[in-house]
Motif scaffolding. Structure first.
Motif, PDB file in Angstrom:
ATOM      1  N   LYS A  24      -6.271  -8.668   3.076  1.00 11.31           N
ATOM      2  CA  LYS A  24      -5.929  -8.829   4.483  1.00 11.31           C
ATOM      3  C   LYS A  24      -7.119  -8.387   5.314  1.00 11.31           C
ATOM      4  O   LYS A  24      -7.638  -7.284   5.139  1.00 11.31           O
ATOM      5  N   THR A  25      -7.569  -9.246   6.208  1.00  9.13           N
ATOM      6  CA  THR A  25      -8.748  -8.968   7.015  1.00  9.13           C
ATOM      7  C   THR A  25      -8.592  -7.647   7.777  1.00  9.13           C
ATOM      8  O   THR A  25      -7.555  -7.403   8.405  1.00  9.13           O
ATOM      9  N   GLY A  26      -9.618  -6.809   7.705  1.00 11.32           N
ATOM     10  CA  GLY A  26      -9.600  -5.524   8.391  1.00 11.32           C
ATOM     11  C   GLY A  26      -8.838  -4.441   7.657  1.00 11.32           C
ATOM     12  O   GLY A  26      -8.886  -3.273   8.055  1.00 11.32           O
ATOM     13  N   GLN A  27      -8.120  -4.804   6.582  1.00  7.85           N
ATOM     14  CA  GLN A  27      -7.331  -3.829   5.833  1.00  7.85           C
ATOM     15  C   GLN A  27      -7.635  -3.883   4.336  1.00  7.85           C
ATOM     16  O   GLN A  27      -6.878  -3.378   3.519  1.00  7.85           O
ATOM     17  N   GLY A  28      -8.755  -4.524   3.982  1.00  9.50           N
ATOM     18  CA  GLY A  28      -9.075  -4.708   2.570  1.00  9.50           C
ATOM     19  C   GLY A  28      -9.468  -3.441   1.851  1.00  9.50           C
ATOM     20  O   GLY A  28      -9.353  -3.357   0.627  1.00  9.50           O
TER      21      GLY A  28
END
Length: 411
Positions: free
Chosen positions: A100-104
């Motif tokens: 998940k973008t920004g939560q990788g």
């Protein structure tokens, strides 16, 4: 006088993670020297939960891969890491991991050195994955590519998940190979970048136009937003967003390379060299010793237990069996010969001669550690043969960044 530049190479393999530090060495024939290297077993095989593919699926736990990577870097000399000017990354091709973008990942600052740990990340579905049957593959649209689509290819896996586990895909908005993921996390990229080497390994990529088969995929309902942006091999993907194992924040990181290409690059000195890579397998020293003493055998083993991508129905076989050829030495010699002959059948000597190849460069840990395989390579290819090191892909990835740095200084 300024100290010679140092680059770090990382290879995220199927069974192990490797790292190597290189510096420029103009007096060496290769132009570089390996200062230090390290390898750690990944032990990342993950249990597959979905009953639809529990017997065919091959997945790995990303957190264990990163743990092995951190162990490698922790074993390298700290003072040399402080002088790193570029990081090259390579890894197993074809596979796919979602995040998940920004939560990788999350950067952890409290320890001896900042490290990043996975957060909203899936398992890695590896190149060995077998969930896509021949019938399923036949139902997919025909790609506009030089490669046919096979099970284990990233796009084939996404098609499979789209059909059988559509809710899974809704949890993520980014995807790439495992090495694309590491580069994206190191640099804090808003979108993953992928070299054309890895894009081709996913299928549905046209290497001539350097573009995905977007219209073909979109018309079949494929989630094209998951396809990474394309970057040229050897280009810079970004810069490190944190200090990492003494490597300064802001260090250049190259776009991730395929492990095969990086391995070949590490040992090719001339454009007339051909690269041959054999990955490590479980080979016992006693077997090798017995086969070294057994110089020849009539036993014939075709080792394609899982078939080949171009001939998936060609399974393994053993022929010309006699009571005199059943010793450990005969069987191991025949197995090694079968592996090499299978490779040779895909790239016969006549084709190499037409291309003007004058030397074969062997790489991969199986070749570096198995004298019998080396003998069979020399037997199969009537050309001069040289063998590389056990950390070839990591060395190749570091070498790409080293040469880039030196070229920038000269210009």
């Amino acid at each position: 006088m300024a100290a010679p530049p140092i680059t770090l190479g990382i290879d995220l393999g199927t069974t192990s993670v490797k790292a190597a530090l290189l510096r420029a060495a103009p007096d060496e024939p290769s132009g570089f020297a390996v200062l230090a290297s390290c390898a750690r077993a990944a032990r990342a095989e993950a249990a597959v939960q979905c009953v639809l593919f529990c017997f065919q699926g091959r997945e790995q736990d990303v957190s264990r891969i990163l743990q092995a990577l951190h162990e490698c870097l922790a074993a390298l000399p700290r003072q040399q890491l402080q002088s790193v000017v570029g990081i090259g990354v390579s890894g197993q091709m074809h596979g796919v991991v979602f995040w998940k973008t920004g939560q990788g990942c999350e950067w952890i600052e409290g320890g001896i050195t900042p490290v990043f740990e996975p957060r909203a990340v899936s398992h890695l579905v590896t190149w060995q994955d077998g969930r896509c049957s021949s019938e399923f593959l036949a139902s997919l649209p025909q790609p506009k590519s030089h490669l046919s689509v096979a099970t284990g290819f990233g796009c084939a896996t996404i098609f499979w998940l789209l059909k059988y586990c559509p809710e899974f895909l809704k949890s993520y908005d980014a995807a790439g190979t495992i090495h694309d993921y590491v580069v994206a996390m190191l640099c804090g990229l808003p979108r993953p970048l992928m070299s054309d080497q890895n894009a081709a390994s996913w299928g549905y990529f046209n290497t001539q136009s350097q573009s995905w088969n977007v219209e073909i995929l979109r018309s079949s309902g494929f989630p094209v937003h998951l396809l990474p942006d394309i970057a040229e091999p050897g280009s810079v993907a970004g810069r490190t967003s944190h200090m990492w194992f003494e490597i300064p924040e802001g260090t250049e990181v190259g776009v991730a390379l395929g492990d095969l290409q990086a391995s070949v690059y590490s040992c090719m000195a001339q454009r007339t060299d051909a690269g041959l890579e054999v990955e490590e397998s479980t080979v016992y020293s006693r077997m090798i010793q017995a086969a070294v003493q057994q110089r020849d055998t009539h036993l014939t083993i075709t080792p394609t237990v899982l078939g080949e991508r171009h001939v998936p129905d060609q399974l393994a076989s053993v022929t010309r069996i006699s009571s005199s050829d059943l010793s450990l030495g005969h069987v191991t010699r025949a197995l090694c010969r079968g592996i090499v002959q299978n490779l040779h059948s895909m790239l016969p000597i006549q084709q190499l001669q037409e291309w003007g190849v004058e030397r074969v460069m062997g790489s991969g840990s199986a070749l570096s550690r198995n004298e019998v395989l080396k003998q069979e390579v020399q037997r199969a290819f009537p050309l001069p043969v040289s063998f590389g090191q056990d950390v070839d892909a990591a060395v190749g990835a570091a070498l790409v960044m080293l040469r880039r740095h030196l070229n920038q200084k000269e210009s």
